[in-house]
Design a protein around this motif. Sequence first.
Motif, PDB file in Angstrom:
ATOM      1  N   GLU A 183      -5.704  -8.289 -12.595  1.00 53.13           N
ATOM      2  CA  GLU A 183      -6.785  -7.647 -11.848  1.00 53.13           C
ATOM      3  C   GLU A 183      -6.312  -6.623 -10.822  1.00 53.13           C
ATOM      4  N   SER A 232     -13.062  -3.089  -9.300  1.00 57.82           N
ATOM      5  CA  SER A 232     -12.973  -1.694  -8.875  1.00 57.82           C
ATOM      6  C   SER A 232     -12.794  -1.661  -7.361  1.00 57.82           C
ATOM      7  N   PRO A 267     -22.045 -10.379  -9.612  1.00 52.75           N
ATOM      8  CA  PRO A 267     -22.022  -8.923  -9.807  1.00 52.75           C
ATOM      9  C   PRO A 267     -22.096  -8.167  -8.481  1.00 52.75           C
ATOM     10  N   ASP A 268     -21.348  -7.066  -8.405  1.00 56.09           N
ATOM     11  CA  ASP A 268     -21.346  -6.149  -7.255  1.00 56.09           C
ATOM     12  C   ASP A 268     -20.745  -6.736  -5.978  1.00 56.09           C
ATOM     13  N   ARG A 292     -14.197  -4.965  -6.036  1.00 60.03           N
ATOM     14  CA  ARG A 292     -15.621  -5.156  -6.330  1.00 60.03           C
ATOM     15  C   ARG A 292     -15.819  -5.515  -7.795  1.00 60.03           C
ATOM     16  N   ARG A 293     -16.584  -6.573  -8.050  1.00 64.49           N
ATOM     17  CA  ARG A 293     -16.940  -6.945  -9.414  1.00 64.49           C
ATOM     18  C   ARG A 293     -17.995  -5.986  -9.943  1.00 64.49           C
ATOM     19  N   GLY A 294     -18.005  -5.781 -11.253  1.00 64.06           N
ATOM     20  CA  GLY A 294     -18.930  -4.841 -11.870  1.00 64.06           C
ATOM     21  C   GLY A 294     -20.380  -5.270 -11.753  1.00 64.06           C
ATOM     22  N   SER A 295     -21.272  -4.309 -11.828  1.00 68.50           N
ATOM     23  CA  SER A 295     -22.699  -4.597 -11.699  1.00 68.50           C
ATOM     24  C   SER A 295     -23.232  -5.416 -12.868  1.00 68.50           C
ATOM     25  N   LYS A 296     -22.535  -5.398 -14.007  1.00 71.70           N
ATOM     26  CA  LYS A 296     -22.976  -6.149 -15.181  1.00 71.70           C
ATOM     27  C   LYS A 296     -22.218  -7.456 -15.347  1.00 71.70           C
ATOM     28  N   ALA A 297     -21.391  -7.806 -14.384  1.00 69.15           N
ATOM     29  CA  ALA A 297     -20.640  -9.058 -14.468  1.00 69.15           C
ATOM     30  C   ALA A 297     -21.600 -10.247 -14.456  1.00 69.15           C
ATOM     31  N   ASP A 328      -9.581  -3.392 -15.718  1.00 67.93           N
ATOM     32  CA  ASP A 328     -10.778  -2.799 -15.099  1.00 67.93           C
ATOM     33  C   ASP A 328     -11.806  -3.823 -14.619  1.00 67.93           C
ATOM     34  N   GLU A 329     -11.408  -5.068 -14.429  1.00 69.43           N
ATOM     35  CA  GLU A 329     -12.391  -6.079 -14.007  1.00 69.43           C
ATOM     36  C   GLU A 329     -12.843  -5.869 -12.567  1.00 69.43           C
TER      37      GLU A 329
END
Length: 226
Positions: A89, A165, A35-36, A26-31, A162-163
């Motif tokens: 990754e 999760s 995102p997400d 999962r990509r981060g919410s702030k990417a 950490d890119e």
Amino acid sequence: MTVVRDAATVIVLRDRAHSPKVLMGRRGSKAAFMPDKMVFPGGAVDPGDAEVPLRGLPERICLERLAEGCDPTISGALAAAAVRELWEETGLILGTPGDWPDAPPDWARFAATGHRPSASGMRFVFRAITPPGRTRRFDARFFLLDAEQLSSDPDDFTHAEDELSALSWVPLDETEKLDLPFITEVVLAEVASRIDDPAPPPSVPFFRNSDEESHFLRLGRRGPLP
């Protein structure tokens, strides 16, 4: 106008014959990009990727499809980027045992594992350009890789950055339950259609989205898809 960057994505397939699964995170919410969303490991080609001495390359037909309509030298850079992004990754190693004392700085952690990068075993199966209007645009090439080709434990993600999760092996028939980008859904359908055929495809789907128009083509075959 947003610059379109060359990129490589790796679809790692596990248990092809019995209960196929693909590796996703999962990509981060702030990417800034998607995102997400649950995605495959991958990212943009770095300037130094073209100079990376790969121990092995994808099969010739894959290299020909990668080079179609492009600078032929891009094939090696894309293959190296795929190996590097998979490592960064997920922490998974695609390579062969060997010392690499002069590895570039962004490959130093990979070299410290005692491996040299190899793209042997990867098969080029899809290409897509991000449509206009997005904050970032990529000319992404998707490579399919059987987990048996990895040189590391497929369940060991301890070396991942950490890119992404929630790295996990998702059953192929359960991916539709995930929050996926549209193009990922399309690529997964292509992967599912190729489960019984591990050979490199003779032609490769290509979503060519330019600023003027969009086409759904096949590399290796002239004209649009029927």
